[in-house]
Design a protein around this motif. Structure first.
Motif, PDB file in Angstrom:
ATOM      1  N   UNK A 116      38.892  31.647  37.750  1.00  0.00           N
ATOM      2  CA  UNK A 116      38.022  31.397  37.676  1.00  0.00           C
ATOM      3  C   UNK A 116      36.848  32.578  37.441  1.00  0.00           C
ATOM      4  N   UNK A 117      36.372  32.784  38.485  1.00  0.00           N
ATOM      5  CA  UNK A 117      35.845  34.318  39.008  1.00  0.00           C
ATOM      6  C   UNK A 117      36.149  35.025  37.659  1.00  0.00           C
ATOM      7  N   UNK A 118      34.500  35.960  37.880  1.00  0.00           N
ATOM      8  CA  UNK A 118      34.610  36.775  36.373  1.00  0.00           C
ATOM      9  C   UNK A 118      33.796  37.959  36.894  1.00  0.00           C
ATOM     10  N   UNK A 119      34.983  39.043  36.182  1.00  0.00           N
ATOM     11  CA  UNK A 119      34.173  40.516  36.668  1.00  0.00           C
ATOM     12  C   UNK A 119      34.479  41.606  34.950  1.00  0.00           C
TER      13      UNK A 119
ATOM     14  N   UNK B 117      36.610  40.557  32.615  1.00  0.00           N
ATOM     15  CA  UNK B 117      37.681  39.712  32.760  1.00  0.00           C
ATOM     16  C   UNK B 117      38.229  37.929  33.293  1.00  0.00           C
ATOM     17  N   UNK B 118      38.394  36.826  33.171  1.00  0.00           N
ATOM     18  CA  UNK B 118      38.760  35.925  33.917  1.00  0.00           C
ATOM     19  C   UNK B 118      40.351  35.732  34.705  1.00  0.00           C
ATOM     20  N   UNK B 119      39.476  35.103  36.338  1.00  0.00           N
ATOM     21  CA  UNK B 119      40.858  35.681  37.031  1.00  0.00           C
ATOM     22  C   UNK B 119      41.370  34.132  37.081  1.00  0.00           C
ATOM     23  N   UNK B 120      42.398  33.818  36.168  1.00  0.00           N
ATOM     24  CA  UNK B 120      42.826  32.666  36.109  1.00  0.00           C
ATOM     25  C   UNK B 120      44.458  31.885  37.224  1.00  0.00           C
TER      26      UNK B 120
ATOM     27  N   UNK C 267      41.092  44.934  33.220  1.00  0.00           N
ATOM     28  CA  UNK C 267      40.192  44.387  32.775  1.00  0.00           C
ATOM     29  C   UNK C 267      40.871  46.071  31.460  1.00  0.00           C
ATOM     30  N   UNK C 268      41.350  46.799  32.106  1.00  0.00           N
ATOM     31  CA  UNK C 268      41.008  48.724  31.701  1.00  0.00           C
ATOM     32  C   UNK C 268      42.694  48.331  31.137  1.00  0.00           C
ATOM     33  N   UNK C 269      44.086  47.920  31.898  1.00  0.00           N
ATOM     34  CA  UNK C 269      44.858  47.572  31.108  1.00  0.00           C
ATOM     35  C   UNK C 269      44.563  46.848  29.444  1.00  0.00           C
ATOM     36  N   UNK C 270      44.022  45.844  29.268  1.00  0.00           N
ATOM     37  CA  UNK C 270      43.765  45.307  28.636  1.00  0.00           C
ATOM     38  C   UNK C 270      43.459  45.967  27.552  1.00  0.00           C
ATOM     39  N   UNK C 271      42.324  46.455  27.998  1.00  0.00           N
ATOM     40  CA  UNK C 271      41.142  47.937  26.862  1.00  0.00           C
ATOM     41  C   UNK C 271      41.872  48.913  26.446  1.00  0.00           C
ATOM     42  N   UNK C 272      43.319  49.205  26.819  1.00  0.00           N
ATOM     43  CA  UNK C 272      43.432  50.582  26.674  1.00  0.00           C
ATOM     44  C   UNK C 272      44.225  50.078  25.406  1.00  0.00           C
TER      45      UNK C 272
END
Length: 268
Positions: free
Chosen positions: A136-139, A116-119, A147-152
């Motif tokens: 711009x931070x990535x994790x 995920x990229x923090x915008x 990220x888990x919300x996306x992956x779900x």
């Protein structure tokens, strides 16, 4: 005076044309001229004239069986809506009004690959001592609430394909350590409607997240509320979850999501 008059007296032909487009868009089958006329209770001659105009504008296409479907001009409007609907700007416009947790950190991310990229981020004072969320931070998506919300919203097959060599190195002892356990987490997220990062990104931080949906009801962003672990009791947790779900719902609505329509099923 003219502007007030125009608001109270809509142009009948334009209004009827919009009703035709709405009907064609939501219909599960292709409609004929007679069916459109009967459904909207508009004279067949008027429907014929309106549809002819809509075809010339490429808003409708007449099929070989004399039924109608939406035309390519509609997609141009859809693309323009997407470009003009800046989710980060919309996020910034509501975060101060909707956050009932003054000590919380609020973040917005997008998904790129397995990260995920923090915008957008509004850090609270305590968060800077443990992790500073920066634009711009990535994790790794597997560890973060957004990220888990996306992956779900992905199928198990899609998630496994995203991690052919397994998950990235853990960030804390509580980080999920393999794909099978990640899939179990994702199943729980689908059932309860929100995600949770319980000290998986940084020790001492608990995050609750939810997905922001677009006009196709697909996730385009993730929003999360992060709190220090020691401050999260049952009452604070309920408030944080309700807060993040409300923000995600408002953003989804502004992005054109149909929150009352059918959702996209996720197959295991």
């Amino acid at each position: 005076m003219d502007s007030l008059k125009s608001k109270s007296n809509p142009v009948p032909a334009l209004e009827r044309g919009a009703r035709i487009l709405d009907l064609v868009a939501r219909s599960r089958s292709f409609l004929s001229l007679s069916e459109i006329s009967r459904e909207l209770k508009i004279a067949r001659s008027s429907v014929h004239t309106l549809c002819h105009t809509l075809i010339n504008l490429e808003l409708l296409i007449r099929r070989s069986d004399q039924t109608f479907q939406l035309g390519p001009h509609v997609m141009r409007w859809s693309n323009a809506f997407s470009l003009q609907s800046d989710v980060a700007t919309e996020f910034a416009s509501i975060w101060d009004h909707e956050t009932e947790l003054p000590g919380a950190t609020i973040t917005l991310t997008v998904l790129e690959g397995a990260e995920v990229i923090y915008i957008a981020a509004r850090n609270s004072a305590w968060s800077n001592t443990r992790i500073d969320f920066r634009t711009g931070m990535r994790l790794p998506a597997a560890f973060t609430a957004t990220g888990k919300a996306f992956l779900s919203h992905m199928s198990d097959f899609e998630v496994r394909r995203l991690y052919p060599e397994g998950l990235p190195p853990v960030r804390t002892p509580r980080s999920v350590q393999d794909v099978d356990n990640l899939l179990k987490e994702l199943q729980e997220i689908r059932q309860r409607g929100y995600s949770c990062d319980d000290e998986q990104v940084a020790e001492g931080i608990v995050c609750f997240g939810a997905a922001v949906l677009d006009s196709r009801n697909r996730p385009i962003a993730g929003v999360a509320v992060s709190l220090p672990n020691e401050s999260v009791d049952e009452g604070v947790q309920k408030k944080a979850i309700a807060n993040v779900k409300r923000i995600a719902t408002q953003l989804s609505h502004r992005m054109g999501a149909d929150l009352h329509g059918p959702t996209n099923p996720v197959r295991s």
